[in-house]
Each structure stands twice: as C-alpha cells, then as structure tokens.
Design an enzyme around this catalytic site. Structure first.
Site, PDB file in Angstrom:
ATOM      1  N   ASP A  66      18.248 -14.081  11.864  1.00 54.62           N
ATOM      2  CA  ASP A  66      17.575 -12.758  12.146  1.00 54.62           C
ATOM      3  C   ASP A  66      18.096 -12.272  13.841  1.00 54.62           C
ATOM      4  O   ASP A  66      17.436 -13.074  15.246  1.00 54.62           O
ATOM      5  CB  ASP A  66      15.602 -13.592  12.402  1.00 54.62           C
ATOM      6  CG  ASP A  66      14.726 -12.097  13.298  1.00 54.62           C
ATOM      7  OD1 ASP A  66      15.008 -11.446  13.059  1.00 54.62           O
ATOM      8  OD2 ASP A  66      13.471 -12.657  13.986  1.00 54.62           O
ATOM      9  N   GLU A  71      14.370  -1.239  11.750  1.00 55.46           N
ATOM     10  CA  GLU A  71      13.289  -0.897  11.913  1.00 55.46           C
ATOM     11  C   GLU A  71      13.288   0.509  12.440  1.00 55.46           C
ATOM     12  O   GLU A  71      13.336   1.224  13.523  1.00 55.46           O
ATOM     13  CB  GLU A  71      12.657  -2.021  12.804  1.00 55.46           C
ATOM     14  CG  GLU A  71      11.466  -1.987  13.387  1.00 55.46           C
ATOM     15  CD  GLU A  71      10.913  -3.016  14.090  1.00 55.46           C
ATOM     16  OE1 GLU A  71      10.013  -3.888  14.371  1.00 55.46           O
ATOM     17  OE2 GLU A  71      11.643  -4.460  14.414  1.00 55.46           O
ATOM     18  N   THR A 112       6.690  -4.709   7.815  1.00 55.67           N
ATOM     19  CA  THR A 112       6.597  -6.221   9.154  1.00 55.67           C
ATOM     20  C   THR A 112       5.236  -5.841  10.011  1.00 55.67           C
ATOM     21  O   THR A 112       3.998  -5.842   9.776  1.00 55.67           O
ATOM     22  CB  THR A 112       8.240  -6.280  10.081  1.00 55.67           C
ATOM     23  OG1 THR A 112       7.840  -6.897  11.182  1.00 55.67           O
ATOM     24  CG2 THR A 112       7.793  -5.256  10.941  1.00 55.67           C
TER      25      THR A 112
END
Length: 288
Positions: free
Chosen positions: A28, A107, A168
């Site tokens: 991450d 994202e 998410t």
C-alpha cells in the site's frame, strides 16, 4: 541432509514470508523503493500516497511530465489540473507495474463518489492512459468509493467494459454484500478505520487482534463470500498494527503499508491461517 525440522525452519522465516504463503501480499504505497524491498504481488495507491511520493525528489520527473501533459492538452485551468492528476496517477502506476508481477490499483477522484456517470467516464479515461502506454486493462484495478453510485459504476465497468474494480471506502457488511451482488472484482474493507471509530466512540481504547472490530468485520465478510460462492475477493486494508494483519492471515489479499511490511519482515513468530474456506463453513453455521 535436512537443515532441521519444518517447525525450526518456520521459526527462522519472517512473518512476512509466512504470510505470503497464505495470502496475496499487496504493498500500500507509491514508493518504488519499498516495493523493491518487500516484493509484493500487487500494489495499491491512493491520492494521499501519491502526494507523499510526489514530494520525494526521486519522483520529481514524473510530476514534471504530468504537468507538461496537462498544459499540452489545454482546456480550462480546472481541466488542465484534472488531466495533470490523471497523468500523474497513471505515471506512478506504470512505474509500479515495472516492479510487481501483478496489478496496480489506481483511484478515481473521491469527489465523484456520488456521480455514477462521472466515475465511469474517469475510470475509462484512466484505463485509456494505461493502454496508450502499452498496459492491458487486466493489470489495472480501478478504485471506486463504495457508495451506492460507486457500486453501480463498478457493476457497469465490469459488465460493459471488462474493467476490473477495487471497491474502497468500505466500512460495513451491507456495502460488502452490495459489492458482491454487483460482481465487482475486489473489495477493500478498512480494518483500521473501523477500529478508529470504536476507539473514538466507545469507552474501550484497546483491543486484542482477535476482538478488533475491524478484524471481526472483515472475517464476517470473507466467510459470507465463501459460504455463498461469490466471485468477488476480499483485500483487507488500512491496518493499524501487525496484529490485525496476522489475525487476517488467509484472507484473499491484504494491502499493507511499508512500515508494517518492515515490522513483519523482522518478526519471526509463527503465522497461521486464520481465514480459510473450511473454517468459514463452521463459522457461519448459525448465520442462517
């Protein structure tokens, strides 16, 4: 001649290496050096991680390239900024894909979380930028917020465009069920954020890993998915400590920050599978 019993060899092995045998480990981070060091299968990014990495001198050239791209594509100042950010996210993703054998998650702007059509359009633009650079959409997961609109955007992207989605900002069982029904590729329930809420809103300020509310939430989601045969997989995210990580060993995937990856690499305690398809059948006998 044998170098020792399996138990002794396991004790010599780091918790990180043991975890990799049970779960797909994902980094991450947007920091390429951390990816090189811990050798994850996949990597996830988000705007905060990209911002942190973009401030590092080593990655200034990617920022410069993105700004040039944004200006060259013209439009209003707002459009130039949007194009610059899209290019920057994809540029980091491209560099990460040189270092991981699997996929990168990129994202969609969270400000679009309640606009399905805008999320779909942004996702397709990001995929187009990857494809222009020679990267197949199969190596990219588009991260979308798990709002109702986001889940519907994920459903459309998967069904109509073959774009794989990573849902998410997921904090509840209801969100997880909706994502599975939409047949998205993957969900990222936020273990640490759930823990944070409980610490801030209840009298209890500490939890052992097995009673951590975030761990319990992800365990329930994983077991429900496996019991009912959903294709969507679970990637635990947003960890606050290695205890949470080890308590979810066996989960489909776990995305872990470099700091916790470092701790796991120095930890030589035994790691056992806490989540398995076999265990889930027992766990959910009383689910109904």
């Amino acid at each position: 001649m044998s170098s020792g019993s399996p138990d002794k060899r396991r004790k010599m092995e780091s918790a990180l290496n043991q975890l990799k045998k049970l779960t797909v480990v994902v980094a991450d981070t947007g920091d390429f050096n951390a990816i090189d060091e811990y050798k994850p299968q996949d990597a996830t990014t988000n705007p905060s991680l990209i911002l942190a990495a973009a401030k590092m001198p080593a990655y200034q050239h990617l920022v410069d390239q993105a700004i040039k791209y944004g200006i060259a594509n013209g439009g209003t100042e707002e459009e130039q900024v949007a194009n610059t950010m899209d290019k920057l996210f994809v540029s980091f993703g491209l560099e990460i894909l040189k270092k991981v054998p699997g996929r990168v998650s990129t994202e969609v702007d969270a400000r679009l979380s309640f606009d399905k059509e805008e999320m779909v359009a942004k996702a397709l633009k990001l995929i187009a930028l990857y494809e222009e650079a020679g990267i197949s959409k199969d190596r990219v997961l588009i991260k979308l917020s798990s709002t109702w609109e986001g889940i519907q955007a994920g459903k459309e992207l998967e069904e109509k465009h073959g774009v794989h989605c990573n849902m998410t900002l997921l904090f509840s069982f209801a969100q997880a069920v909706a994502c599975a029904e939409a047949k998205v590729t993957l969900i990222s329930p936020f273990v640490g954020r759930i823990l944070d809420w409980h610490k801030e809103n209840t009298d209890r300020k500490s939890f052992e890993p097995h009673e951590d509310p975030g761990v319990i939430s992800v365990t329930k989601i994983y077991n429900y998915y496996k019991k009912f045969g959903y294709s969507t997989v679970v990637m635990g995210a947003s960890f606050r400590n290695t205890g949470e990580v080890k308590a979810l060993a066996g989960c489909d995937l776990l995305t872990i920050s470099p700091g916790l990856l470092a701790e796991l690499s120095q930890d030589h305690s035994a790691v056992t599978a806490m989540l398995t398809v076999e265990k889930c059948k027992t766990f959910l006998n009383n689910f109904g």
